[in-house]
Design a protein around this motif. Sequence first.
Motif, mmCIF file in Angstrom:
data_model
loop_
_atom_site.group_PDB
_atom_site.id
_atom_site.type_symbol
_atom_site.label_atom_id
_atom_site.label_comp_id
_atom_site.label_asym_id
_atom_site.label_seq_id
_atom_site.Cartn_x
_atom_site.Cartn_y
_atom_site.Cartn_z
ATOM 1 N N GLY A 36 0.857 -1.615 -0.405
ATOM 2 C CA GLY A 36 0.090 -0.040 0.064
ATOM 3 C C GLY A 36 1.067 1.038 -0.038
ATOM 4 N N SER A 37 2.001 1.396 0.613
ATOM 5 C CA SER A 37 2.519 2.905 0.958
ATOM 6 C C SER A 37 3.277 2.563 -0.434
ATOM 7 N N MET A 38 3.548 1.754 -1.371
ATOM 8 C CA MET A 38 3.887 1.998 -2.983
ATOM 9 C C MET A 38 3.077 2.404 -4.041
ATOM 10 N N ALA A 39 1.656 2.696 -3.471
ATOM 11 C CA ALA A 39 0.416 2.070 -4.697
ATOM 12 C C ALA A 39 0.650 2.722 -5.776
ATOM 13 N N ASP A 40 2.097 4.526 -5.779
ATOM 14 C CA ASP A 40 1.339 5.336 -6.980
ATOM 15 C C ASP A 40 3.013 4.828 -7.977
ATOM 16 N N ILE A 41 3.707 3.577 -6.952
ATOM 17 C CA ILE A 41 5.130 3.740 -8.488
ATOM 18 C C ILE A 41 4.241 2.386 -9.470
ATOM 19 N N SER A 42 5.070 2.710 -10.913
ATOM 20 C CA SER A 42 4.456 2.007 -11.709
ATOM 21 C C SER A 42 6.257 1.242 -12.474
ATOM 22 N N CYS A 43 6.645 2.082 -12.740
ATOM 23 C CA CYS A 43 8.692 1.674 -13.003
ATOM 24 C C CYS A 43 8.039 1.176 -14.611
ATOM 25 N N SER A 44 7.202 1.420 -15.254
ATOM 26 C CA SER A 44 7.179 0.590 -16.676
ATOM 27 C C SER A 44 8.242 1.265 -17.763
ATOM 28 N N SER A 45 8.647 0.820 -18.287
ATOM 29 C CA SER A 45 9.304 1.175 -19.507
ATOM 30 C C SER A 45 8.095 1.652 -21.072
ATOM 31 N N LYS A 46 8.180 2.445 -21.373
ATOM 32 C CA LYS A 46 7.533 2.724 -22.715
ATOM 33 C C LYS A 46 6.750 1.328 -23.420
ATOM 34 N N GLY A 47 5.529 2.074 -23.417
ATOM 35 C CA GLY A 47 4.677 0.607 -24.202
ATOM 36 C C GLY A 47 4.350 -1.055 -23.407
ATOM 37 N N GLU A 48 4.776 -0.851 -21.919
ATOM 38 C CA GLU A 48 5.343 -1.569 -21.453
ATOM 39 C C GLU A 48 4.463 -1.844 -20.017
ATOM 40 N N GLU A 49 3.518 -3.075 -19.580
ATOM 41 C CA GLU A 49 2.633 -2.716 -18.316
ATOM 42 C C GLU A 49 4.089 -2.885 -17.441
ATOM 43 N N GLY A 50 3.833 -2.164 -16.651
ATOM 44 C CA GLY A 50 3.988 -1.980 -14.950
ATOM 45 C C GLY A 50 5.104 -3.122 -14.400
ATOM 46 N N TRP A 51 5.256 -4.077 -13.477
ATOM 47 C CA TRP A 51 5.921 -4.946 -13.020
ATOM 48 C C TRP A 51 5.151 -4.495 -11.612
ATOM 49 N N PRO A 52 4.450 -5.099 -10.242
ATOM 50 C CA PRO A 52 3.630 -4.928 -9.258
ATOM 51 C C PRO A 52 5.404 -4.035 -8.172
ATOM 52 N N THR A 99 16.550 -3.593 -15.493
ATOM 53 C CA THR A 99 16.390 -2.122 -15.626
ATOM 54 C C THR A 99 15.331 -2.046 -15.586
ATOM 55 N N ALA A 100 14.558 -2.651 -14.583
ATOM 56 C CA ALA A 100 13.441 -2.762 -14.228
ATOM 57 C C ALA A 100 13.731 -2.348 -12.845
ATOM 58 N N PHE A 101 14.933 -2.527 -11.878
ATOM 59 C CA PHE A 101 15.136 -3.127 -10.466
ATOM 60 C C PHE A 101 15.677 -1.377 -11.216
ATOM 61 N N VAL A 102 16.427 -0.863 -11.161
ATOM 62 C CA VAL A 102 17.292 0.926 -11.749
ATOM 63 C C VAL A 102 15.731 1.275 -11.906
ATOM 64 N N ARG A 103 15.198 1.460 -12.431
ATOM 65 C CA ARG A 103 13.725 2.682 -12.590
ATOM 66 C C ARG A 103 13.373 2.002 -10.699
ATOM 67 N N PHE A 104 13.053 1.222 -10.355
ATOM 68 C CA PHE A 104 12.443 1.320 -9.272
ATOM 69 C C PHE A 104 13.144 1.380 -8.067
ATOM 70 N N ARG A 105 14.601 1.221 -8.054
ATOM 71 C CA ARG A 105 14.687 2.162 -7.263
ATOM 72 C C ARG A 105 14.815 3.593 -7.522
ATOM 73 N N LYS A 106 14.914 3.964 -8.394
ATOM 74 C CA LYS A 106 14.937 5.746 -8.821
ATOM 75 C C LYS A 106 13.499 6.273 -8.102
ATOM 76 N N ALA A 107 12.777 4.662 -8.024
ATOM 77 C CA ALA A 107 11.284 5.345 -8.031
ATOM 78 C C ALA A 107 11.339 5.485 -6.208
ATOM 79 N N LEU A 108 11.697 4.720 -5.172
ATOM 80 C CA LEU A 108 12.444 4.540 -4.441
ATOM 81 C C LEU A 108 12.621 6.276 -3.588
ATOM 82 N N ALA A 109 13.929 6.263 -4.029
ATOM 83 C CA ALA A 109 14.713 7.394 -4.034
ATOM 84 C C ALA A 109 13.971 8.823 -3.835
ATOM 85 N N GLU A 110 13.418 8.606 -5.142
ATOM 86 C CA GLU A 110 12.776 10.126 -5.770
ATOM 87 C C GLU A 110 11.949 10.560 -4.328
#
Length: 311
Positions: A36-52, A99-110
Amino acid sequence: MARRKIGQERFLFLDGAKQTELDKLDALVYWSEIDGSMADISCSSKGEEGWPPLCLFKAVLLARWYDLSDVKLAEALDDRASFRRFCGFARHEPTPERTAFVRFRKALAERSLGECLFDIITGQLRRHHVSIRQGTLIDATIIASASRQDKEARFIKHKGKQAIHGYKAHVASDETTDLVEKVRVTPANVNDGKAGCDVVPDKPGQVYADSAYRGPHFREAVEDRGGVARVVQLGVWARDEATAKNKLREINRPIHRVRGRIEKIFGTWKRSYGMRSMAHRGLAKATLQVQLCAIAYNLKRSLNLLRAVAS
């Protein structure tokens, strides 16, 4: 936001599966609160569905426990059944690329979510251990930067040692359980006593710290939170040098005996959790790496404590 659905055939995966340590770690946490605390994180690359986000969060914990790079993590998650089961993937489902892990960490840090996730999980883990806090250990460890080009890291040099370019992880741990209570990351040149004021928990009991924390600011921070500062002293008044040394030995010996236990936490982080150096540049990403390491450490430590009680 569009997200992939995973684990649809997971019940087939569980049939006859041998329980591993990861399954026991999985049972320690109420993951819905984390999700629930990460509900607004998508971390998807362009044109793809994001990983939970939850499966990615569990994956980066695996990276800390097994000291894996993003490439090795992606390979292991695709190959190892216990990793797949821990993250919620069915047997034949695709798994995230690096690259999904890179995007995810970036989202957490931001979003500065590392502290929130640490507080939630540490709060849950405390409920497993019925104990009254007797004291708190506070210290800092230096962690080298990912690159000399990291403009937010700083140099620090101790007498007789080589200068290190990096950050400091300031940590408070519980004297009884050795669980990490609070963490803060600063450039390496920040004074221990100054940063240590920010990691003193509420009602800390007796707070053990080395001589870098002597001084009124740290003592006042401890007393304001209802604790008593037990800090290593460097000098006392006495008639002669021999008497002064004996007094200092009597004062400092019990403090050293308790305070030194926090060094085992730092040793574990650097030996087994990939904290010999930072993996990414910048204070925000360095802070997140330490917070994830502290979460991973607390989970393993809690499991060991529960085993000791059961045996």
